[in-house]
Design a protein around this motif. Structure first.
Motif, short mmCIF file in Angstrom:
data_model
loop_
_atom_site.label_atom_id
_atom_site.label_comp_id
_atom_site.label_asym_id
_atom_site.label_seq_id
_atom_site.Cartn_x
_atom_site.Cartn_y
_atom_site.Cartn_z
N SER A 116 96.16 43.82 119.04
CA SER A 116 94.84 43.20 118.93
C SER A 116 95.01 41.92 118.11
O SER A 116 95.51 41.97 116.99
N ILE A 117 94.62 40.78 118.68
CA ILE A 117 94.89 39.50 118.00
C ILE A 117 93.66 38.96 117.28
O ILE A 117 93.70 37.90 116.67
N ASP A 118 92.55 39.68 117.35
CA ASP A 118 91.36 39.24 116.64
C ASP A 118 90.51 40.46 116.32
O ASP A 118 90.59 41.49 116.99
N SER A 119 89.68 40.32 115.28
CA SER A 119 88.83 41.44 114.88
C SER A 119 87.69 41.66 115.88
O SER A 119 87.02 42.69 115.87
N ASP A 120 87.47 40.68 116.72
CA ASP A 120 86.36 40.70 117.68
C ASP A 120 86.92 40.75 119.10
O ASP A 120 88.09 40.44 119.31
N MET A 121 86.08 41.08 120.07
CA MET A 121 86.49 41.03 121.46
C MET A 121 86.62 39.55 121.86
O MET A 121 85.74 38.75 121.58
N LEU A 122 87.74 39.19 122.48
CA LEU A 122 87.88 37.83 123.01
C LEU A 122 87.81 37.87 124.53
O LEU A 122 88.21 38.83 125.16
N ARG A 125 95.54 31.32 125.23
CA ARG A 125 96.25 31.34 123.95
C ARG A 125 97.66 31.92 124.07
O ARG A 125 98.59 31.43 123.43
N PRO A 144 96.74 45.61 115.04
CA PRO A 144 96.43 44.23 114.62
C PRO A 144 97.70 43.43 114.38
O PRO A 144 98.62 43.91 113.70
N CYS A 145 97.76 42.24 114.93
CA CYS A 145 98.95 41.41 114.85
C CYS A 145 98.57 40.00 115.29
O CYS A 145 97.86 39.85 116.28
N THR A 146 99.01 38.97 114.56
CA THR A 146 98.64 37.63 115.03
C THR A 146 99.41 37.33 116.32
O THR A 146 100.50 37.83 116.55
N LEU A 147 98.79 36.50 117.13
CA LEU A 147 99.38 36.12 118.41
C LEU A 147 100.73 35.45 118.18
O LEU A 147 101.70 35.70 118.90
N GLU A 148 100.78 34.59 117.16
CA GLU A 148 102.02 33.85 116.87
C GLU A 148 103.17 34.82 116.59
O GLU A 148 104.27 34.67 117.14
#
Lengths: 233, 233
Positions: free
Chosen positions: B201-207, B215, B160-164
Motif C-alpha cells: 500500500s503506497i498511500d494511507s488513502d485509496m488512490l 506513478r 505500507p511501503c513507499t513507492l520509491e
C-alpha cells in the motif's frame, strides 16, 4: 503549497463563427442545446474547426478532464497542499475547489463544463460554496493576482532538465507556481512564455498534459517527503 | 522490461441477465447495437446493475481508458520497455501492442472496445498486426504464461511501503510484473492475491488506478535512470 495552472487549455464552448455550420447545428440539436452552450470537441467538430485560428490547439476538453482528475485525486491535494486553476485559450480562468469530485465519465464532465460556461459557477444558483467558478481573465491578470515567488513552465522546447532536479528546488519557494499547457499541439503563446522564470523540458518527446501533471505532483510530494509522512500517520 | 497488468478490470459488455431490462434495451437501441455488444457503464446502467454480483467492482471502462493512456503515453513504453495486459472481471485478457494509439475521446474508446469484444481483435478482419487482442483467460493462466520472476501488487490493504522503496527493487528482477486493480472499489479476489509475491500500500488513502499506474511507471523509469538517458540522447 503548490499552485498548478493548466494554461491556454483547449476547453471552450463553440465559437460564434461556427454556429451557422450545418454539422454544428446538427450536433447541438442532438445535444438539445444551443451551439453557444455546447463544448467544442475535435472528435465531433473536426471539419468545421478547420476554419478556426489556432485550430490545432483547440477542442480537447478531455485533456483538462484527465489532468484535473490526476490533480484532484493526488495525495497532495487531499492534504490541502495543491491549488488548481484552468486558464483557457479564450482567456477564461476556472478556479477549482480542492474538494471538487469531478465526474469520471467524460460525457458528464462535458455537461458540467457546459453548465459552468452558462452559469459561471457550479453548483449554479446556489448559496453553497462554489466548487468551480469561471471568469474572464488573461494569464498576466491571473499571475498578478497569485503573485508567484517562482513560475516554472513545462514545454517540449524548454531547457532539458530532469523533473526530479527541477522540482526539488520548488519547496524552497514561498509561492511556487507550475504551468502546464492544456493543449494537444504547439507551444505556449509569447504572453505566457514572458511570465515564466524557467521553462524546462523533462523528456526528449512530447508528453501528454495529464502525464506531466501527474508526474510534477508526485515529484513535489516526494520533495516534501509526503509519501512517508502519510504512511506513518 | 516491466509488465503491467490491470487486473479484474471493470470492463465488459452488458451481461446476459441484464439484456431484458427496459432501461438497457432503450440504451442499446440509442447506440444502435444489440445489448450483448454494448459496454457496461455505471453512468448509464446504474439502476439495472444493482442486480449484478460484485456490482461495485463493475461498469467503469473509464478506469481502463485512463490507465492505458497513462501507460501507453509514458517514455517507458516509447522505449519499448513496457508490456501491458488488461485482465477483466469476467476473465478475459486484452493484450495491448505498445504502438497502439488509443482514442483520447472516451466515446470512441468505448466503441473500439465494443469492436474488440465482438471481433476479438483490432483492427478486425485484417491481416495487419493486431493492436488489441482479446481472449478468454484467467489471472492464473495469464501468470503461468508470463512466468514472472517477481509479482508485485498494489492495494490499499497491502503492507505500507513507499513507492520509491518498493520499485527500486524491481529492476534487479529478470521478469518483474506489477499488478494494479482496474476496478473502483473493493479488493483483489483471493485468486489474484494468491499469485502475488508482495502486496503493498503506497498511500494511507485509496488512490485511483490511473494515478497508481502513472506513478509506478515513472518510479520505474527513475530506477533505471531513463529520464536522464532520454534527455542526453
Amino acid at each position: 503549497m503548490l499552485t498548478l495552472i493548466l494554461t491556454e487549455s483547449a476547453l471552450e464552448t463553440i465559437p460564434e463563427r461556427l454556429w451557422t455550420y450545418r454539422s454544428i447545428q446538427r450536433y447541438a440539436k442532438l445535444r438539445r442545446k444551443s451551439p453557444e452552450f455546447v463544448v467544442l470537441d475535435r472528435s465531433y467538430h473536426h471539419a468545421a474547426m478547420k476554419r478556426l485560428e489556432q485550430s490545432e490547439k483547440r477542442g480537447r476538453s478531455d485533456i483538462v478532464h484527465f489532468a484535473l482528475l490526476e490533480a484532484l485525486g493526488s495525495p497532495l491535494n487531499k492534504e490541502g497542499l495543491l491549488k488548481v486553476y484552468v486558464h483557457t485559450i479564450s482567456d477564461c480562468v476556472i478556479t477549482v475547489d480542492p474538494t471538487t469530485r469531478l465526474p469520471r465519465n467524460y460525457n458528464r464532465f462535458v455537461s458540467l463544463v457546459e453548465q459552468l460556461f452558462k452559469y459561471e459557477k457550479i453548483p449554479p444558483q446556489s448559496t453553497e460554496k462554489a466548487l468551480l467558478t469561471k471568469k474572464r481573465q488573461t494569464m498576466p491578470q491571473l499571475i498578478s493576482e497569485i503573485k508567484p515567488s517562482y513560475l516554472l513552465a513545462f514545454s517540449r522546447i524548454g531547457k532539458p532538465c530532469t523533473l526530479e532536479e527541477i522540482v526539488s528546488k520548488i519547496p524552497l519557494e514561498s509561492r511556487p507556481v507550475v504551468v502546464v499547457g492544456g493543449f494537444p499541439h504547439g507551444h505556449f503563446s509569447e504572453t505566457t512564455a514572458k511570465l515564466t522564470d524557467d521553462i524546462v523540458s523533462i523528456d526528449s518527446d512530447m508528453l501528454e498534459t495529464w502525464t506531466v501533471t501527474s508526474r510534477i505532483i508526485y515529484e513535489f510530494e516526494r520533495a516534501i517527503s509526503l509519501p512517508k509522512k502519510r504512511l506513518n500517520k
